[in-house]
Design an enzyme around this catalytic site. Structure first.
Site, PDB file in Angstrom:
ATOM      1  N   ASP A 131      26.761 127.025  24.009  1.00 14.02           N
ATOM      2  CA  ASP A 131      25.584 127.230  23.161  1.00 14.02           C
ATOM      3  C   ASP A 131      25.880 127.960  21.847  1.00 14.02           C
ATOM      4  O   ASP A 131      26.907 128.611  21.689  1.00 14.02           O
ATOM      5  CB  ASP A 131      24.464 127.959  23.923  1.00 14.02           C
TER       6      ASP A 131
ATOM      7  N   GLU B  84      24.749 130.820  27.407  1.00 16.40           N
ATOM      8  CA  GLU B  84      25.419 132.118  27.584  1.00 16.40           C
ATOM      9  C   GLU B  84      24.789 133.190  26.712  1.00 16.40           C
ATOM     10  O   GLU B  84      24.797 134.359  27.043  1.00 16.40           O
ATOM     11  CB  GLU B  84      26.913 131.992  27.250  1.00 16.40           C
ATOM     12  N   GLU B  85      24.216 132.770  25.576  1.00 13.84           N
ATOM     13  CA  GLU B  85      23.799 133.729  24.564  1.00 13.84           C
ATOM     14  C   GLU B  85      22.468 134.416  24.843  1.00 13.84           C
ATOM     15  O   GLU B  85      22.108 135.349  24.138  1.00 13.84           O
ATOM     16  CB  GLU B  85      23.704 133.052  23.181  1.00 13.84           C
TER      17      GLU B  85
ATOM     18  N   ARG C 234      42.970 142.219  29.559  1.00 15.07           N
ATOM     19  CA  ARG C 234      42.996 143.602  30.025  1.00 15.07           C
ATOM     20  C   ARG C 234      42.585 143.622  31.486  1.00 15.07           C
ATOM     21  O   ARG C 234      41.517 143.119  31.837  1.00 15.07           O
ATOM     22  CB  ARG C 234      41.993 144.397  29.190  1.00 15.07           C
TER      23      ARG C 234
END
Ligand code: NI
Length: 391
Positions: A81, A139-140, A178
């Site tokens: 998106d 996702e946003e 990470r």
């Protein structure tokens, strides 16, 4: 396989860039990724990557490539998106949709994963296990598309999950991961303070001045992190909006505070919510007002699993070389891939794209060389996980 994947990535580079530009021209907002999904499904069918499932949790697309050797199932995820931003890059392939822009690089993620699918599809004879390509919508915007994809069963039989996100401040084609807490939970905080409205010259006649109380709450909330959060847990509380809409001579009845609370530890996050409520409510009470606190829960903190993060880091050193494999800092953005990592071991890595403008800005301008690295790299990660975990 590194040399093979690298030369495949070189050969595919122009087509991956072209696809990324097509996606970039035609961005779609969260939940509306219909054309994007159609293009993704079409490309997966061309590649012959198993049965292509469409309409997963709305516009999601999923396909699984079967390797010819026994082994585990790896899920690779890209989000599709765009954002409600008016593009200002002036690029020849800039967004053709008014007020909508791929300003978070999800065009890069999607094009890259299709490139990865093309590479792996060429080498299924070398592939241990299978790779599921997961193209996720939405996702946003909360609640995010990840949970719905998981509820739709994309993790059935999956042993490990991997994904990536572009990182503008890192040089193009660098990779970093990470282990442990890597990205933050992201919750929205809304406080409505109710006092008593009236003449600005007569505060003593009123039960409480919401403007004053609201500003006291902004100050008092600073104690939540400075006095309660363990020093080794990164956390942020920012009030970015304080509206008390009176006038020079009017005390308003209410004040409204809005902010974000971010954390990299789920236990602290829950405590933080309780403290934010308590401090806001009791501070209001102390001054004769009331406070109504709403916390809209966003994505959880993203934890990279140790073994998988090490695999990705090691793969990056081998694939792009030690100079381009970076130790990256914690990142205070939110990301709903966190839900995948709550369900399965895996890791989410950062892909440098060397843009002077950041994510969610109108000027974000990705150096597409990054795609040369990312397509083959994710193929290598999936292949290598399969080989290391082959039955
Ligand atoms: Ni994003």
């Amino acid at each position: 396989m590194i040399d093979t994947f690298q030369s495949d990535a070189d050969a595919l580079f122009a087509s991956v860039v072209a696809l990324r530009r097509t996606l970039h021209r035609h961005p779609e907002l969260s939940g509306e990724e219909h054309e994007t999904a159609r293009r993704v499904a079409e490309r997966l069918r061309e590649l012959g990557v198993g049965a292509v499932q469409t309409g997963v949790n709305g516009t999601g697309v999923v396909a699984t490539l079967e390797g010819e050797r026994p082994g585990p199932t790896v899920l690779l995820r890209a989000d599709m998106d765009a954002l409600p931003i008016q593009e200002e890059t002036g690029l020849e392939f800039a967004s053709e949709v008014d007020g909508v822009m791929h300003a978070c690089g999800h065009d890069v993620h999607t094009a890259s994963l299709l490139g990865t699918a093309a590479i792996l599809a060429r080498h299924r004879d070398q592939l241990h296990g299978r790779v599921r390509f997961c193209f996720q919508p939405h996702e946003e915007r909360l609640p995010g598309g990840a949970q719905g994809m998981i509820e739709s069963g994309v993790l059935a039989g999956v042993d490990a999950v991997f994904g990536q996100h572009i990182k503008p401040d890192l040089p193009a084609g660098t990779l970093g991961v990470r282990a442990g807490a890597a990205m933050a939970s992201s919750d929205e905080v809304y406080v409505t303070v109710t006092g008593e409205g009236g003449h600005a010259a007569e505060p003593h006649e009123l039960a409480a001045d919401a403007t004053y109380v609201g500003s006291q709450i902004v100050g008092a909330l600073q104690s939540v992190i400075s006095r309660h959060c363990p020093p080794d847990v990164p956390s942020i509380l920012t009030i970015g909006r304080l509206i008390a809409d009176g006038a020079t001579n009017v005390i308003p009845e209410t004040a409204r505070l809005e902010g974000t609370f971010r954390a990299m530890d789920e236990a602290w996050r829950g405590r933080g919510h309780d403290l934010i409520r308590r401090v806001a409510i009791r501070t209001a009470e102390a001054h004769g007002a009331t406070a109504d606190v709403e916390i809209h829960t966003g994505y959880p903190a993203l934890y990279n699993h140790k073994d998988e993060a090490h695999l990705v880091a090691d793969a990056a050193r081998e694939y792009v070389g030690p100079d381009r494999a970076l130790d990256v800092d914690r990142w205070f953005a939110g990301e709903d891939f966190a839900y995948f990592l709550q369900e399965r071991p895996g890791a989410f890595c950062q892909l440098g794209v060397g843009s002077a403008h950041g994510l969610h800005t109108a000027g974000l301008n990705v150096d597409e060389e990054a795609l040369r690295a990312s397509t083959g790299f994710m193929a290598y990660v999936a292949w290598r996980y399969g080989r290391e975990h082959a039955a």
